[in-house]
Design an enzyme around this catalytic site. Structure first.
Site, PDB file in Angstrom:
ATOM      1  N   ASP A 130     -48.309  19.839  18.615  1.00 43.88           N
ATOM      2  CA  ASP A 130     -47.383  20.961  18.465  1.00 43.88           C
ATOM      3  C   ASP A 130     -47.800  21.898  17.330  1.00 43.88           C
ATOM      4  O   ASP A 130     -47.936  23.114  17.534  1.00 43.88           O
ATOM      5  CB  ASP A 130     -45.956  20.445  18.204  1.00 43.88           C
ATOM      6  CG  ASP A 130     -45.307  19.878  19.451  1.00 43.88           C
ATOM      7  OD1 ASP A 130     -45.978  19.154  20.177  1.00 43.88           O
ATOM      8  OD2 ASP A 130     -44.114  20.167  19.676  1.00 43.88           O
TER       9      ASP A 130
ATOM     10  N   ARG B 237     -36.679  15.581   4.428  1.00 39.94           N
ATOM     11  CA  ARG B 237     -36.857  17.011   4.696  1.00 39.94           C
ATOM     12  C   ARG B 237     -36.721  17.888   3.459  1.00 39.94           C
ATOM     13  O   ARG B 237     -37.509  18.813   3.272  1.00 39.94           O
ATOM     14  CB  ARG B 237     -35.900  17.471   5.797  1.00 39.94           C
ATOM     15  CG  ARG B 237     -36.136  16.822   7.157  1.00 39.94           C
ATOM     16  CD  ARG B 237     -37.594  16.655   7.469  1.00 39.94           C
ATOM     17  NE  ARG B 237     -37.861  16.171   8.805  1.00 39.94           N
ATOM     18  CZ  ARG B 237     -38.908  15.455   9.146  1.00 39.94           C
ATOM     19  NH1 ARG B 237     -39.796  15.115   8.222  1.00 39.94           N
ATOM     20  NH2 ARG B 237     -39.100  15.060  10.382  1.00 39.94           N
TER      21      ARG B 237
ATOM     22  N   ASP C 157     -33.719  18.909  12.292  1.00 40.13           N
ATOM     23  CA  ASP C 157     -34.731  19.239  11.287  1.00 40.13           C
ATOM     24  C   ASP C 157     -34.873  20.730  11.042  1.00 40.13           C
ATOM     25  O   ASP C 157     -35.157  21.168   9.923  1.00 40.13           O
ATOM     26  CB  ASP C 157     -36.087  18.632  11.676  1.00 40.13           C
ATOM     27  CG  ASP C 157     -36.169  17.164  11.334  1.00 40.13           C
ATOM     28  OD1 ASP C 157     -35.344  16.699  10.523  1.00 40.13           O
ATOM     29  OD2 ASP C 157     -37.051  16.480  11.860  1.00 40.13           O
TER      30      ASP C 157
ATOM     31  N   SER D 297     -40.633  10.249  21.175  1.00 43.45           N
ATOM     32  CA  SER D 297     -41.010  10.998  19.977  1.00 43.45           C
ATOM     33  C   SER D 297     -40.829  10.106  18.759  1.00 43.45           C
ATOM     34  O   SER D 297     -39.857   9.345  18.672  1.00 43.45           O
ATOM     35  CB  SER D 297     -40.134  12.246  19.852  1.00 43.45           C
ATOM     36  OG  SER D 297     -40.373  12.904  18.632  1.00 43.45           O
TER      37      SER D 297
END
Length: 412
Positions: free
Chosen positions: A15, A94, A123, A179
């Protein structure tokens, strides 16, 4: 002519590699930023790939120590857990990544930051709120929310075709049918075959922890020492080895927890954006610390202070999950929690065995446990007669409630 410089949160995967090339095609100068927060990664290979794809600069930042000290430790002090089960391994990482991304953007004079988070997930919110809080004038490019991008790349097949046309190296190993996001604190698994919440997670899914059935038949007995609610030392009682730096402590607890299959959960949670999602998580070291800290905190903290702190912990967990680490409300709550930890000091002994953490004992110079006061064999500084009045005072409300209910029943 360049449209400006963008700092891309880059992983080296399909990605973000495609996003790097796509951003260049749109006319941006791209700086690739790869954060080492404890995931298994060939960082040098990822750096070479970014350079080959045309990144203007590549920053590989080792954030492991600051991730533990600045983010995991406050979560431990808080007993942070979202919706009673999730220890926030992805969410707490994050703001750590975003903070460094913004520092690089400011240093390099970049007007833009970008990421590969999807338009349905949490996210995107966590990254962007962090960036806006620390760099208010920044502009954010979120490709998976730009129609031109998501209409062109509707699935992995489209990305693979684009990668082959643009000379982007693609993985030669088969893609796992889910994922995965990994860091020092945990690994999360979602999407793909896991989207059916009834389907069981495959046995070969877990990477950090052994199946408890296959774990050793002998427990590891640990002693964890806390100061101000933060672990400062872990000792394996049987083996005699100790760790005392934050990164070593957490890594060692991951090793022991993983060996015994500790920290696996399979849940459906409520995303910030309003939908429910199914996730499987493994958080070995974090689970051990959660249990140990909870024990030493209860041992040393005043009952009413702890009751208030419990409510603050729920708020703090929601702030982390929803991306508000860098907010005035989260800052306030974090300071309150830190204040509550001033006397959370001492040692907890525990056993790690077959997927479970068993508390064995604890000791503290700040203990509020008074053995003489609580003993069944010694009266101590306590008059049992006082309990009669205490009970009668508490019964006033119950008696009045019963009187009201009796009146209502008689009228019917």
């Amino acid at each position: 002519m360049s449209k400006g410089t963008v700092v891309l949160a880059y992983s080296g995967g399909l990605d973000t590699s495609c996003i790097l090339v796509w951003l260049k095609e749109q006319g941006y100068d791209v700086i690739a930023f790869l954060a080492n927060i404890g995931q298994e990664e060939d960082f040098e290979a990822a750096k070479k790939k970014a350079v080959d794809l045309g990144a203007k600069k590549v920053f590989i930042e080792d954030l492991r120590s600051e991730f533990v000290e600045d983010f995991i430790w406050p979560a431990v002090q808080a007993n942070a857990v979202y919706e009673d089960r999730y220890l926030l391994g992805t969410a707490v990482a994050r703001p750590c990544i975003g903070r460094r991304q913004v520092e690089i953007a400011r240093k390099e004079g970049a007007q833009f930051v970008s990421h590969g988070a999807t338009g349905k997930g949490n996210d995107q919110i966590r990254f962007e709120l962090t960036c806006y809080a620390l760099y208010p004038e920044v502009k954010i490019i979120a490709p998976w929310r730009i129609p031109e991008f998501y209409n062109r790349f509707q699935g992995r097949k489209d990305l693979m075709e684009y990668a082959q046309k643009r000379g982007i190296p693609v993985p030669v190993t088969p893609q796992a049918p889910w994922s995965m996001d990994a860091n020092l604190m945990h690994i999360s698994y979602e999407s793909g075959i896991l989207e059916n919440p009834k389907s069981h997670g495959p046995a070969d899914l877990y990477l950090m922890t052994k199946n408890p059935e296959d774990a050793p038949n002998t427990p590891d007995v640990l002693e964890i020492e806390f100061t101000n609610g933060v672990p400062v030392k872990v000792t394996n009682i049987k083996e005699g080895q100790s760790k005392d730096s934050p990164l070593e402590i957490f890594s060692y607890l991951n090793e022991i927890g993983g060996k015994h299959g500790v920290g696996r959960i399979d849940i459906v949670e409520n995303r910030s954006i309003g939908m429910k999602s199914r996730g499987i998580y493994e958080t070995p070291g974090g689970t051990i610390l959660f249990k140990a800290h909870l024990d030493i905190e209860t041992f040393t903290m005043d009952k009413e202070v702890r009751r208030i702190k419990q409510a603050l912990s729920i708020k703090f967990s929601e702030f982390i999950y929803n991306g508000f680490w860098y907010s005035p409300e989260c800052d306030f709550v974090r300071h309150c929690i830190t204040k509550s930890q001033e006397n959370v000091q001492g040692r907890v002994q525990l056993s790690v065995f077959k997927g479970q953490v068993y508390i064995l004992g604890r000791e503290s110079p700040k203990s509020l446990y008074n053995e003489e006061l609580v003993s069944m064999d010694v009266q101590g500084d306590y008059d049992p007669c006082d309990a009669s009045g205490f009970i009668r005072i508490n019964a006033v409300r119950l008696r009045e409630h019963h009187r009201l209910q009796s009146l209502a029943d008689n009228k019917q």
